[in-house]
Design a protein around this motif. Sequence first.
Motif, PDB file in Angstrom:
ATOM      1  N   UNK A  32       0.788  -1.240   0.000  1.00 16.36           N
ATOM      2  CA  UNK A  32       0.000   0.000   0.000  1.00 16.36           C
ATOM      3  C   UNK A  32       0.816   1.283   0.000  1.00 16.36           C
ATOM      4  N   UNK A  33       2.054   1.255   0.490  1.00 19.48           N
ATOM      5  CA  UNK A  33       2.868   2.473   0.509  1.00 19.48           C
ATOM      6  C   UNK A  33       3.947   2.473  -0.556  1.00 19.48           C
ATOM      7  N   UNK A  69      -4.799  -0.271   5.699  1.00 19.56           N
ATOM      8  CA  UNK A  69      -3.594  -0.382   4.888  1.00 19.56           C
ATOM      9  C   UNK A  69      -2.577   0.651   5.349  1.00 19.56           C
ATOM     10  N   UNK A  70      -1.332   0.225   5.434  1.00 19.87           N
ATOM     11  CA  UNK A  70      -0.254   1.125   5.844  1.00 19.87           C
ATOM     12  C   UNK A  70       0.232   1.869   4.610  1.00 19.87           C
ATOM     13  N   UNK A 141       0.900  -4.170   5.687  1.00 21.67           N
ATOM     14  CA  UNK A 141       1.985  -3.415   5.085  1.00 21.67           C
ATOM     15  C   UNK A 141       3.237  -3.397   5.931  1.00 21.67           C
ATOM     16  N   UNK A 142       4.057  -2.405   5.690  1.00 22.15           N
ATOM     17  CA  UNK A 142       5.387  -2.290   6.272  1.00 22.15           C
ATOM     18  C   UNK A 142       5.316  -1.624   7.646  1.00 22.15           C
ATOM     19  N   UNK A 143       5.723  -2.349   8.676  1.00 19.30           N
ATOM     20  CA  UNK A 143       5.651  -1.815  10.035  1.00 19.30           C
ATOM     21  C   UNK A 143       6.556  -0.607  10.231  1.00 19.30           C
ATOM     22  N   UNK A 144       7.645  -0.525   9.473  1.00 18.41           N
ATOM     23  CA  UNK A 144       8.532   0.636   9.597  1.00 18.41           C
ATOM     24  C   UNK A 144       7.796   1.902   9.180  1.00 18.41           C
TER      25      UNK A 144
END
Length: 263
Positions: A32-33, A69-70, A141-144
Amino acid sequence: MSELRNHTPDGPPAPIRAGREPRFPGGPVADPAGSHHERRIRSFQPRRSRVTAGQGDALQRLWPVWGLDIDGLRVLDLEEMFGGLPVVLEIGFGMGEATAQMAAADPGTGILAVDVHTPGQGNLLGLAERNGLSNIRVANGDAIILLREMLPPRSLDGLRVFFPDPWPKKRHHKRRLIQPEFLTLAAARLKPGAILHCATDWEPYAEQMLEVLSAHPDFENTQEHGGYAPRPAFRPLTRFEGQGLDKGHKVHDLLFRRPLGPA
């Protein structure tokens, strides 16, 4: 052949053959990012596996209610999202069984659970619905990016990283999540006194975790004499962990605290 059903706005549901990843209108999207943020080395690899009919149904019905979504484009209001509950972030929940058990045992704590595994997302949503667990939200998505772009400073009451990918080959160690840079980012999002809880059954990774956590100025070991912690009763024994124990793996828990600081 068994099939899932993909609802379309202009007609009856269209069948999707089993064995192909279904598309879920209004559900989690791939990366998503990806178009908004820099490309970099990631600590995870999306896994493609079959989504069952039950998981697909949960994704279609429940993602608009409990999923997000991230995308890195907004800052989350955790107080509104969880009705004022303290919130713990869990990075990497697999199929979600342990997450659901912890949420059921502690309904006074909200769990923001992050993963990129679509079947696991659907499974956790289904578990939350069946067990009436309104204190779970599922992030894709990406936790960072979630930590860096979407969570305010000092907004988390805890962080859990259970059995992250150990990236065992030496050339891949740079992909491991628990690194000094990650800890600095996580510390900025944790409230004073919040606990970072890691667990792994990969001995070299456990040693690295202990080394970088012990050296980091923003964390202190909850164990008076240092070292690993006993497995807390609140962390369920997962199927994955049981398989590792059957193979002779030793599981290490690490519990480090954000210092309270001066009064």
